[in-house]
Design a protein around this motif. Sequence first.
Motif, mmCIF file in Angstrom:
data_model
loop_
_atom_site.group_PDB
_atom_site.id
_atom_site.type_symbol
_atom_site.label_atom_id
_atom_site.label_comp_id
_atom_site.label_asym_id
_atom_site.label_seq_id
_atom_site.Cartn_x
_atom_site.Cartn_y
_atom_site.Cartn_z
ATOM 1 N N GLY A 120 44.314 29.564 46.814
ATOM 2 C CA GLY A 120 43.144 30.073 46.110
ATOM 3 C C GLY A 120 43.429 30.334 44.650
ATOM 4 O O GLY A 120 44.572 30.317 44.198
ATOM 5 N N ASP A 121 42.368 30.598 43.901
ATOM 6 C CA ASP A 121 42.402 30.848 42.467
ATOM 7 C C ASP A 121 42.469 32.360 42.237
ATOM 8 O O ASP A 121 41.640 33.106 42.763
ATOM 9 C CB ASP A 121 41.137 30.265 41.839
ATOM 10 C CG ASP A 121 41.097 30.364 40.322
ATOM 11 O OD1 ASP A 121 41.805 31.219 39.747
ATOM 12 O OD2 ASP A 121 40.335 29.592 39.706
ATOM 13 N N VAL A 122 43.431 32.811 41.437
ATOM 14 C CA VAL A 122 43.597 34.251 41.205
ATOM 15 C C VAL A 122 42.451 34.849 40.390
ATOM 16 O O VAL A 122 42.361 36.068 40.260
ATOM 17 C CB VAL A 122 44.947 34.577 40.518
ATOM 18 C CG1 VAL A 122 46.111 34.230 41.416
ATOM 19 C CG2 VAL A 122 45.058 33.875 39.171
ATOM 20 N N ASN A 123 41.580 34.017 39.843
ATOM 21 C CA ASN A 123 40.420 34.515 39.105
ATOM 22 C C ASN A 123 39.172 34.648 39.982
ATOM 23 O O ASN A 123 38.115 35.022 39.475
ATOM 24 C CB ASN A 123 40.116 33.601 37.911
ATOM 25 C CG ASN A 123 41.156 33.729 36.822
ATOM 26 O OD1 ASN A 123 41.300 34.787 36.213
ATOM 27 N ND2 ASN A 123 41.898 32.667 36.575
ATOM 28 N N GLU A 124 39.291 34.337 41.267
ATOM 29 C CA GLU A 124 38.131 34.361 42.150
ATOM 30 C C GLU A 124 38.133 35.608 43.043
ATOM 31 O O GLU A 124 39.164 35.976 43.609
ATOM 32 C CB GLU A 124 38.120 33.113 43.040
ATOM 33 C CG GLU A 124 37.966 31.811 42.272
ATOM 34 C CD GLU A 124 36.582 31.659 41.664
ATOM 35 O OE1 GLU A 124 35.628 32.273 42.195
ATOM 36 O OE2 GLU A 124 36.463 30.937 40.649
ATOM 37 N N VAL A 125 36.955 36.238 43.180
ATOM 38 C CA VAL A 125 36.811 37.409 44.041
ATOM 39 C C VAL A 125 37.140 37.051 45.486
ATOM 40 O O VAL A 125 37.720 37.854 46.229
ATOM 41 C CB VAL A 125 35.385 37.994 43.924
ATOM 42 C CG1 VAL A 125 35.147 39.065 44.980
ATOM 43 C CG2 VAL A 125 35.156 38.564 42.529
ATOM 44 N N SER A 126 36.792 35.831 45.901
ATOM 45 C CA SER A 126 37.067 35.423 47.282
ATOM 46 C C SER A 126 38.561 35.463 47.587
ATOM 47 O O SER A 126 38.972 35.840 48.691
ATOM 48 C CB SER A 126 36.509 34.022 47.544
ATOM 49 O OG SER A 126 37.089 33.071 46.655
ATOM 50 N N THR A 127 39.391 35.110 46.595
ATOM 51 C CA THR A 127 40.846 35.169 46.786
ATOM 52 C C THR A 127 41.312 36.613 46.891
ATOM 53 O O THR A 127 42.140 36.952 47.738
ATOM 54 C CB THR A 127 41.569 34.457 45.622
ATOM 55 O OG1 THR A 127 41.082 33.118 45.518
ATOM 56 C CG2 THR A 127 43.079 34.432 45.840
ATOM 57 N N LEU A 128 40.756 37.470 46.048
ATOM 58 C CA LEU A 128 41.082 38.900 46.097
ATOM 59 C C LEU A 128 40.819 39.466 47.486
ATOM 60 O O LEU A 128 41.656 40.177 48.052
ATOM 61 C CB LEU A 128 40.254 39.655 45.057
ATOM 62 C CG LEU A 128 40.242 41.181 45.152
ATOM 63 C CD1 LEU A 128 41.599 41.764 44.815
ATOM 64 C CD2 LEU A 128 39.164 41.767 44.257
ATOM 65 N N LEU A 129 39.667 39.137 48.068
ATOM 66 C CA LEU A 129 39.307 39.689 49.371
ATOM 67 C C LEU A 129 40.190 39.138 50.484
ATOM 68 O O LEU A 129 40.520 39.859 51.428
ATOM 69 C CB LEU A 129 37.830 39.416 49.658
ATOM 70 C CG LEU A 129 36.854 40.098 48.688
ATOM 71 C CD1 LEU A 129 35.416 39.719 49.014
ATOM 72 C CD2 LEU A 129 37.032 41.608 48.671
ATOM 73 N N LYS A 130 40.606 37.894 50.369
ATOM 74 C CA LYS A 130 41.545 37.333 51.348
ATOM 75 C C LYS A 130 42.881 38.062 51.280
ATOM 76 O O LYS A 130 43.498 38.363 52.302
ATOM 77 C CB LYS A 130 41.742 35.840 51.104
ATOM 78 C CG LYS A 130 40.553 34.991 51.472
ATOM 79 C CD LYS A 130 40.805 33.531 51.108
ATOM 80 C CE LYS A 130 39.572 32.677 51.373
ATOM 81 N NZ LYS A 130 39.769 31.267 50.931
ATOM 82 N N ILE A 131 43.340 38.337 50.063
ATOM 83 C CA ILE A 131 44.596 39.077 49.896
ATOM 84 C C ILE A 131 44.466 40.460 50.527
ATOM 85 O O ILE A 131 45.349 40.916 51.252
ATOM 86 C CB ILE A 131 44.969 39.191 48.403
ATOM 87 C CG1 ILE A 131 45.293 37.821 47.818
ATOM 88 C CG2 ILE A 131 46.150 40.148 48.207
ATOM 89 C CD1 ILE A 131 45.416 37.819 46.310
ATOM 90 N N TRP A 132 43.370 41.135 50.244
ATOM 91 C CA TRP A 132 43.166 42.490 50.764
ATOM 92 C C TRP A 132 43.211 42.521 52.284
ATOM 93 O O TRP A 132 43.806 43.408 52.887
ATOM 94 C CB TRP A 132 41.834 43.034 50.271
ATOM 95 C CG TRP A 132 41.475 44.342 50.890
ATOM 96 C CD1 TRP A 132 40.582 44.562 51.896
ATOM 97 C CD2 TRP A 132 42.028 45.625 50.573
ATOM 98 N NE1 TRP A 132 40.534 45.904 52.215
ATOM 99 C CE2 TRP A 132 41.410 46.575 51.418
ATOM 100 C CE3 TRP A 132 42.972 46.052 49.640
ATOM 101 C CZ2 TRP A 132 41.720 47.925 51.360
ATOM 102 C CZ3 TRP A 132 43.271 47.404 49.584
ATOM 103 C CH2 TRP A 132 42.658 48.329 50.431
#
Length: 202
Positions: A88-100
């Motif tokens: 995923g792209d570190v600038n995308e909210v979707s990536t943030l939520l997957k990490i969380w």
Amino acid sequence: GERFSLINAEFRRQFPIPVLGIDEQTRVLKHQIPSWNSMFEVIELCAGFGGLTQGLATSGFHTVVAVDSNPRMTQLFASQSSAEMITGDVNEVSTLLKIWDVAKGANTLAAGFACQPFSRLGDQRGGEDNRALCLRGILGMAFYLQVHSIVLECVQPAAQHSFVVEEVNKFLEMTGYHCSQCDLHLSDIWPCRRSRAWWLIT
């Protein structure tokens, strides 16, 4: 006290009582009180083949999730690590939520951000190169995930580049984190002439 990150929420009014607008797209991230163990749990962004993970492991750290935009890199990383892999792209909210969803509570974030915009062998376009924006995404992730330690690495010219200096200083000013930066010269231990810039932000 308890801390939360509100994702996809609308701040509508501050006085006399704060009002937030939320809908089905809103996510609330509740942050746990950091523990000694959680400080040794790592989120690695722009992970590549996992060089930072290998180095951190020698000091007792354990990567729980690794992220890269290139699926070939995540496959290579997975061949030598048990960490959860996210493409995923570190600038995308979707990536943030997957990490969380995977790394709740991990309190150290490590990233080697894109070197091409700053390298003497790269295009040297700095912030005009879209790849440089991954630094902004990395720092944004660190804030929304409320990690306590951030380890950044890049080519040595990045440490003096105005784009990097401004991005890091803006982050420090807005968040209250503190930064220690140094250059490490690989020639001190290996027969090579490569140098790397490092940042420890806590």
